[in-house]
Design an enzyme around this catalytic site. Structure first.
Site, PDB file in Angstrom:
ATOM      1  N   GLU B 130       0.820  -1.210   0.000  1.00 41.98           N
ATOM      2  CA  GLU B 130       0.000   0.000   0.000  1.00 41.98           C
ATOM      3  C   GLU B 130       0.852   1.257   0.000  1.00 41.98           C
ATOM      4  O   GLU B 130       0.519   2.256  -0.631  1.00 41.98           O
ATOM      5  CB  GLU B 130      -0.909   0.017   1.237  1.00 41.98           C
ATOM      6  CG  GLU B 130      -2.098  -0.891   1.150  1.00 41.98           C
ATOM      7  CD  GLU B 130      -3.060  -0.449   0.061  1.00 41.98           C
ATOM      8  OE1 GLU B 130      -2.757  -0.717  -1.124  1.00 41.98           O
ATOM      9  OE2 GLU B 130      -4.105   0.116   0.379  1.00 41.98           O
ATOM     10  N   THR B 183      -5.641   7.966  -6.316  1.00 41.90           N
ATOM     11  CA  THR B 183      -5.724   7.918  -4.858  1.00 41.90           C
ATOM     12  C   THR B 183      -4.887   9.009  -4.213  1.00 41.90           C
ATOM     13  O   THR B 183      -5.295   9.641  -3.244  1.00 41.90           O
ATOM     14  CB  THR B 183      -5.255   6.535  -4.355  1.00 41.90           C
ATOM     15  OG1 THR B 183      -6.063   5.546  -4.977  1.00 41.90           O
ATOM     16  CG2 THR B 183      -5.425   6.414  -2.864  1.00 41.90           C
TER      17      THR B 183
END
Lengths: 309, 309
Positions: B130, B183
């Site tokens: 991530e 994102t």
């Protein structure tokens, strides 16, 4: 029935991470009120016992008085009343003293008149008492005092109150040091902005505390009793705060923080003997710097106000 | 065992009020990975299917690759590996695509090597994936993909993951509109400060959502699916956001918000037929302005990653 005597419990608001949204009631201490029907119109306070003469006796300046007056107006009653208020907890202590009196008052008058309103519907009138006492109609003391148990105020507008089951062995320790903090001052020192980082940390603890209470998971309750927003600011108003908190944790408390706006501090423990030991340790920490204190150890009150006679 | 095929579920992070702390897994969609032992040292990606050539094939630039490399380093293994990644969900969709690949990767290698680590202990390695994909090692997609169910990240430091039981009839609707939101951009438009007022409102909803899931109380779940901090800002990036949300509520959804950082939107409903109707209504709202979309309707995934063969 011409007269009624009612008890309403003290409350711990905020409960570490839940500023303005969490509160729970305790079995002791609490306030008592006697409400008596009178042929004279209006609401009159006959006597206030235990306040050392500090509370106003005019009904419209007293939290119980204003709560009852607002209630009577709502149900369009001109019933005359006499009140005798027994303050059985210290004023300005962070234990919801004004809330307990307001709740005792509206619960008593509603019982005396044959329960025209449901218990939950008494909340707005008790909140009017809080508005008088604190300058804002917050519900985190009033709601748990009225409903009993551990309460979440999910929303103020519209008002949305949720009760959370708590484990039977959960015990609260409250230590009230003999110093005073004005609730309005305690609110004024708070900041209007919170960092996103601290908001996220606090939300995690809010979620953790609810999950910990409901699972139940005592360790999770303890890990979640962390307040990164309010406690660091308000702790400044309480002498020896860090030492007293550490004393509670050293004695086995799950967590320890400020009760409401202080100066009382509270802890939660997984059984009564621990809660008592925690209280003794906290008192000793205050005592070591010459501050006397009162100690209350109690389960989570589950019933709210009750009729005494 | 020389080769293993693993599925890891897509996830909905934030879940309206729980920015960075809430996430849940769904049964569909998800990513698949094949991990094969190799005599050549190092981790090599042989193929990526379903990404339209957009993902990097160098292991150290791929979320699954980096997660596996970090894992191997930790257990001090120099096992050579070949990976084939099947992306079975849209990239940059707000469904935790990078997290699902990373989770599938570390779960697969841990199985292939005979489970030297417990499942929960795989989390830090998946989070490294991530960090690569999003610029920060957040856990709100990785944790539910790895653990299944509805997850609270109570704390990031130290990492404290709590799983919350959800009602069996709770169904998720996900609609992915054919637009893309980066994102990193979606994080950069957020503010660093939150008003105390909104912090309190958000905390109330966080507490309400956990209580609603655990009681369970569907209406409370719905009332609590309110985000006053993130949604008002990120909604700007999604065309027709308000109309699509209203379409979901009109069809009977308990609540509707942005999945992760978007552009996918999700809703929760009290049964499968409602969740399907909600999805059709949401798709129609996007379609009315010419935006195509994919629809996924699923229960809350309870098992996390699983071995397919």
């Amino acid at each position: 029935m011409d007269s009624i005597k009612v008890f309403a419990p003290a409350t711990v608001a905020n409960v570490a991470c839940g500023f303005d949204i969490f509160g729970f009631a305790v079995d002791s201490p609490g306030d008592e009120i006697i409400v008596r029907k009178s042929n004279l119109p209006g609401v009159r306070i006959k006597a206030i016992v235990g306040d050392e003469g500090r509370l106003p006796k005019e009904a419209e300046r007293n939290t119980a008085g204003i709560a009852i007056q607002t209630y009577l107006k709502h149900i369009e009653s001109d019933q005359g009343l006499e009140l005798i208020l027994h303050k059985k907890m210290p004023l300005g202590s962070g234990l919801g003293s004004s809330a307990a009196s307001a709740v005792a008052g509206v619960f008593a008058i509603n019982e005396l008149l044959g329960r025209p309103l449901k218990q939950i519907d008494l909340l707005p009138f008790a909140m009017e008492g809080e508005r008088l006492a604190c300058g804002s109609a917050h519900a985190d003391n009033v709601a748990p005092s009225l409903m009993g148990g551990f309460v979440v105020i999910r929303s103020y507008n519209p008002l949305d109150i949720i009760t959370i089951n708590t484990p039977a062995q959960l015990f609260a320790t409250i230590v009230h040091p003999e110093i005073e903090v004005n609730t309005k001052d305690a609110r004024h020192i708070l900041k209007n902005e919170v960092s996103m980082k601290n908001t996220i940390i606090q939300m995690g603890n809010v979620a953790g505390l609810i999950a910990g209470l409901m699972k139940p998971d005592y360790d999770l309750i303890g890990r979640s009793m962390v307040d990164v927003i309010i406690e660091p600011i308000r702790a400044i108003l309480i002498p020896e705060f860090s030492e007293v908190k550490q004393a509670a944790l050293d004695a086995g408390a799950l967590g320890c923080s400020i009760s409401g706006s202080g100066p009382s501090m509270f802890a939660l423990s997984r059984d009564q003997p621990t809660a008592l030991r925690v209280g003794n340790n906290m008192q000793a920490a205050f005592h070591s710097v010459g501050i006397g204190s009162e100690l209350y150890v109690s389960g989570i009150n589950q019933e709210g106000p009750k009729v005494l006679g």
